[in-house]
Write an enzyme that holds these catalytic residues in place. Structure first.
Site, mmCIF file in Angstrom:
data_model
loop_
_atom_site.group_PDB
_atom_site.id
_atom_site.type_symbol
_atom_site.label_atom_id
_atom_site.label_comp_id
_atom_site.label_asym_id
_atom_site.label_seq_id
_atom_site.Cartn_x
_atom_site.Cartn_y
_atom_site.Cartn_z
ATOM 1 C CD GLU A 1 -20.477 -22.952 -12.689
ATOM 2 O OE1 GLU A 1 -20.443 -21.860 -13.299
ATOM 3 O OE2 GLU A 1 -19.862 -23.956 -13.094
ATOM 4 C CG ASP B 1 -24.614 -26.822 -18.023
ATOM 5 O OD1 ASP B 1 -23.724 -27.207 -17.243
ATOM 6 O OD2 ASP B 1 -24.410 -25.982 -18.927
HETATM 7 O O1 FUB Z 1 -22.394 -24.676 -19.559
HETATM 8 C C1 FUB Z 1 -21.840 -23.413 -19.307
HETATM 9 C C2 FUB Z 1 -21.613 -23.223 -17.847
HETATM 10 O O2 FUB Z 1 -20.717 -24.231 -17.362
HETATM 11 C C3 FUB Z 1 -22.835 -23.399 -16.987
HETATM 12 O O3 FUB Z 1 -23.706 -22.318 -17.032
HETATM 13 C C4 FUB Z 1 -22.186 -23.643 -15.692
HETATM 14 O O4 FUB Z 1 -23.032 -24.109 -14.686
HETATM 15 C C5 FUB Z 1 -21.122 -24.651 -16.072
HETATM 16 O O5 FUB Z 1 -21.640 -25.945 -16.171
#
Ligand code: FUB
Length: 336
Positions: free
Chosen positions: A235, A28
């Site tokens: 997301e 991320d």
């Molecule tokens: O790293 C945990 C979660 O997985 C993140 O918040 C999302 O965007 C995905 O990458």
């Protein structure tokens, strides 16, 4: 060697780029240029020993490290632990994708985490250096919810936080910004959930306005539908500006693509533009985009370092190209 291992070895050998660090697992990556240096704010993946599920409980991260380099390809420095969940009064677990911003010489670090009741909120922490350490505020940002904060500074000096994520990110539990456990995903023919945006107050640790939902439109000006899994927001929001246009980029989650949409203002509506990157090794895909000395870069992650373990990822970077008309060339993470 099994067929799966064979495939992984092939993908590793033909990867677009290599992990920026290998001594810890990172994911991320939110990248910024502060003080002429590239700073990366990643998640710090660990093996927390929690069984896999669709809520992503196995992403049991506890702290954050900050990485930096003086130029692309330069040596990467790990500045150590910048914030630990034990120091955050309101948070209990799952320190997911963070971001950072700089205003008037102060550095602000933003992170999602679960409260003791299992509900995600977004916190802010403050420091004097881009490397941290960051001192967390005693409570989460009022009005914040879900995951994946990304803070964008506009040319007029206003900052906006974009956030939200489906499934384990809990965005589907909200209607009009209010949580209800009974809420769930919308039907396939209903408008998709949009990311959420709020302008930051001058203190940078609170919102200046109630959050609002952003619309992403298709080529006919209609909202993308919840069943349009190849294109709808899932997301990992990110916003930047290029040639006067606002680019909103994001992950499509279960179809594992990085996509973008553009608008003429920070609230949208944004119009879908295309894919930035095709799927990587691992379930999740999450990115940021930053310009350094006239070249645009995509920061992303995959799971090649752990041989495909979905919650043990590694951050990477690759050149990103905008065509003359502003569209983005789609990258293949394993072009060989
Ligand atoms: O790293 C945990 C979660 O997985 C993140 O918040 C999302 O965007 C995905 O990458």
């Amino acid at each position: 060697m099994s067929e799966v291992q064979d495939d992984l070895e092939h993908l590793k050998a033909h990867a677009l780029s290599q992990p920026l660090v290998e001594h810890i697992y990172t994911a991320d990556p939110s990248a910024h240029v502060f003080e002429g240096r590239i700073w990366i704010y990643p998640s710090h993946d660990i093996e927390a020993g929690i069984p896999f599920n669709d809520n992503g409980d196995h992403f049991g991260m506890e702290d954050y490290h900050v990485l930096s380099m003086d130029r692309p390809g330069g040596e990467v420095t790990d500045h150590g632990v910048a914030l630990h969940v034990d120091d955050v009064l309101w948070a209990e677990r799952q320190m997911w994708a963070p971001d950072a911003a700089c205003r008037n010489g102060k550095y602000y670090f933003y992170f999602p985490a679960k409260r003791a009741d299992g509900i995600f909120q977004i916190g802010a922490a403050v420091g004097d250096s881009p490397a941290g350490p960051f001192t967390p505020e005693p409570s989460a940002i009022d009005g914040s919810y879900s995951i994946d904060p990304a803070v964008f500074e506009d040319d007029d000096g206003e900052f906006y936080m974009y956030f939200g994520g489906l499934w384990g990110g809990q965005l589907q539990k909200y209607r009009d910004h209010v949580y209800d456990e009974a809420n769930d995903l919308r039907a396939d023919d209903e408008p998709a959930f949009g990311p959420i945006v709020a302008r930051m107050a001058a203190d940078m640790v609170s919102f200046a306005e109630p959050p609002r939902e952003i619309l992403i439109l298709d080529e006919n000006g209609e909202p993308l539908l919840a069943g349009d899994n190849d294109r709808r927001f899932f997301e990992a929001a990110w916003v930047y500006k290029h040639q006067g246009r606002y680019y909103f980029s994001y992950s499509t989650g279960d179809t594992h693509r990085l996509c973008y949409a553009t608008a003429d203002n920070p609230y949208g509506p944004f119009t879908y533009g295309g894919a930035i990157m095709t799927p990587v090794v691992g379930w999740t895909t999450h990115h940021s985009i930053a310009e350094f000395e006239g070249q645009w870069w995509l920061f992303y992650h995959d799971s090649t370092l752990s041989e495909g373990v979905t919650h043990l990822r590694c951050v990477k970077m690759a050149k990103l190209t905008h065509r003359e008309d502003g569209s983005i060339e789609t990258l293949d993470p394993y072009p060989g």
